[in-house]
Scaffold this motif. Structure first.
Motif, PDB file in Angstrom:
ATOM      1  N   UNK A 169     -43.422 -20.919  65.622  1.00 37.10           N
ATOM      2  CA  UNK A 169     -43.074 -20.871  64.149  1.00 37.10           C
ATOM      3  C   UNK A 169     -41.815 -20.528  64.138  1.00 37.10           C
ATOM      4  N   UNK A 170     -40.526 -21.266  63.623  1.00 39.31           N
ATOM      5  CA  UNK A 170     -39.182 -20.700  63.613  1.00 39.31           C
ATOM      6  C   UNK A 170     -38.599 -21.035  62.197  1.00 39.31           C
ATOM      7  N   UNK A 171     -38.010 -19.821  61.785  1.00 36.47           N
ATOM      8  CA  UNK A 171     -37.130 -19.776  60.586  1.00 36.47           C
ATOM      9  C   UNK A 171     -36.403 -20.960  60.342  1.00 36.47           C
ATOM     10  N   UNK A 172     -36.376 -21.813  59.377  1.00 33.28           N
ATOM     11  CA  UNK A 172     -35.487 -22.984  59.211  1.00 33.28           C
ATOM     12  C   UNK A 172     -34.733 -22.990  57.867  1.00 33.28           C
ATOM     13  N   UNK A 173     -33.500 -22.218  58.312  1.00 30.28           N
ATOM     14  CA  UNK A 173     -32.812 -22.392  56.849  1.00 30.28           C
ATOM     15  C   UNK A 173     -32.083 -23.727  56.817  1.00 30.28           C
ATOM     16  N   UNK A 174     -32.523 -24.496  55.781  1.00 32.19           N
ATOM     17  CA  UNK A 174     -31.971 -25.914  55.645  1.00 32.19           C
ATOM     18  C   UNK A 174     -30.750 -25.972  54.800  1.00 32.19           C
ATOM     19  N   UNK A 175     -30.265 -25.020  54.267  1.00 32.45           N
ATOM     20  CA  UNK A 175     -29.039 -25.006  53.197  1.00 32.45           C
ATOM     21  C   UNK A 175     -27.845 -24.596  54.162  1.00 32.45           C
ATOM     22  N   UNK A 222     -42.548 -25.400  65.623  1.00 32.51           N
ATOM     23  CA  UNK A 222     -42.797 -25.940  64.285  1.00 32.51           C
ATOM     24  C   UNK A 222     -41.803 -25.255  63.179  1.00 32.51           C
ATOM     25  N   UNK A 223     -41.197 -25.964  62.507  1.00 34.39           N
ATOM     26  CA  UNK A 223     -40.138 -25.357  61.504  1.00 34.39           C
ATOM     27  C   UNK A 223     -40.647 -24.792  60.329  1.00 34.39           C
ATOM     28  N   UNK A 224     -40.344 -23.517  60.191  1.00 35.31           N
ATOM     29  CA  UNK A 224     -41.157 -23.102  58.798  1.00 35.31           C
ATOM     30  C   UNK A 224     -39.955 -22.589  57.923  1.00 35.31           C
ATOM     31  N   UNK A 225     -39.755 -23.722  56.928  1.00 36.83           N
ATOM     32  CA  UNK A 225     -38.653 -23.461  55.933  1.00 36.83           C
ATOM     33  C   UNK A 225     -38.428 -22.019  55.380  1.00 36.83           C
ATOM     34  N   UNK A 226     -37.176 -21.749  55.392  1.00 35.18           N
ATOM     35  CA  UNK A 226     -36.681 -20.829  54.615  1.00 35.18           C
ATOM     36  C   UNK A 226     -36.792 -20.981  52.985  1.00 35.18           C
ATOM     37  N   UNK A 227     -36.945 -19.955  52.208  1.00 39.12           N
ATOM     38  CA  UNK A 227     -37.073 -20.082  50.671  1.00 39.12           C
ATOM     39  C   UNK A 227     -35.585 -20.656  50.242  1.00 39.12           C
TER      40      UNK A 227
END
Length: 340
Positions: A222-228, A258-263
């Motif tokens: 699982x990886x932190x995914x900062x989408x912004x 697996x991308x785990x979305x950032x808040x």
């Protein structure tokens, strides 16, 4: 070192007592106590919990903690037992299996000028001695938040932690890998170049891996995914995801990322946040997950539910922990079950 998803005999924590952890007002102090207790009280529904508590905080701890939590009186500088506690391992096979406890050198996350560690430097011995684990001393400065394993010899670390000149001056990757092999049974070490932006600033750990990536299963990361793109961790996420997607585990098998979305929350009063759903704690039958009263909470908790089938997802508002420098994983440490 078993995976965190393996069965536990207990979880270990340390009670907030340091000045910045308790804050400047009675309300801030109770916020810290209430949040640490919320994590402990959530875990104790699934496995035993041991809490180190300084003498000055015994009465306060009794007000907030579930009576099932076992208290060990101990002087402390801080409250991050993932980092100051031992890393438990299992030695031997079959009926000869026994618990070991790796005691790293702790020096305040690389001799940070705001940290003190007179008591924290020996706090790992509380859990080591109470469990009867075989003591394994290491000359390496390291913290539990700086490592993750799949339980089969694959480890995740960051270059900015184990190779930090404030921690291990002069050490090479080969030196670190040899020590991780000796103490944890590492067969392959995957080096991430850095951690999140906030965690790399003055009051951070200089890049702990447990806020950016973790193993949900063998071969599954699982990886932190900062989408912004407005957040500097957007570039960090892209780099780490690409690196891990090209990697293999100790058996040579490709990793499933697996991308785990950032808040969606990007900033707080201090700057860019490092809020991360990756910083959860897996216990027997459950995942104690960070929540942030954020629009992405529901999506992220659903990703965790898919990643850990059969486990109950228990969210705890982690904002007060992150405001003090860490998350739920940072304040917990698993004691693996020795006998199947």
């Amino acid at each position: 070192m078993p995976a965190e998803t393996a069965a536990h005999d207990a979880a270990w924590m340390a009670w907030p007592s340091g000045s910045y952890t308790l804050g400047d007002t009675p309300a801030e102090a109770d916020e810290a106590r209430r949040t640490w207790a919320a994590v402990a009280n959530a875990i104790v529904d699934f496995e035993p919990v041991h809490m180190l508590v300084p003498p000055s905080e015994r009465a306060a701890a009794a007000r907030f903690l579930d009576e099932r939590v076992t208290v060990h009186e101990q002087l402390l500088d801080d409250a991050w037992y993932r980092d100051i506690g031992p890393t438990f391992v299992v030695q031997g096979e079959g009926s000869d299996r026994r618990l070991g406890a790796v005691n790293w050198v702790f020096n305040g996350w690389g001799q940070q000028d705001w940290a003190s560690w007179e008591h924290d430097a020996v706090a790992s011995l509380v859990a080591t001695e109470a469990t009867g684990a075989a003591r394994i001393d290491s000359p390496m400065v390291n913290e539990g938040g700086g490592i993750h394993t799949d339980g089969a010899g694959t480890l995740l670390v960051t270059e900015t932690v184990q190779l930090d000149p404030g921690r291990n001056p002069g050490w090479t990757k080969a030196d670190v890998e040899a020590e991780l092999t000796r103490t944890l049974g590492a067969r392959k070490v995957i080096w991430l170049p850095r951690g999140l932006t906030r965690d790399s600033e003055r009051f951070g750990t200089r890049g702990h891996v447990d806020i950016v990536a973790t193993f949900a299963d063998r071969g599954v990361v699982l990886v932190h995914d900062q989408r912004d793109p407005a957040h500097p961790d957007h570039a960090v996420s892209r780099e780490l995801i690409a690196l891990l997607e090209a990697e293999t585990d100790a058996d040579g098998k490709p990793l499933h990322v697996v991308r785990l979305p950032a808040p969606a929350t990007l900033r707080d009063d201090e700057g860019w946040v490092d809020y991360s759903y990756v910083n959860h704690f897996v216990c027997n039958g459950a995942v104690i997950a960070c929540s942030f009263a954020d629009p992405v909470d529901e999506e992220a908790l659903a990703v965790l539910a898919d990643a850990y089938p059969g486990r109950r997802i228990v969210p705890v508002d982690a904002r007060p922990i992150f405001a003090r420098g860490g998350g739920i994983h940072c304040i917990t440490q698993q004691q693996p079950r020795v006998q199947p």
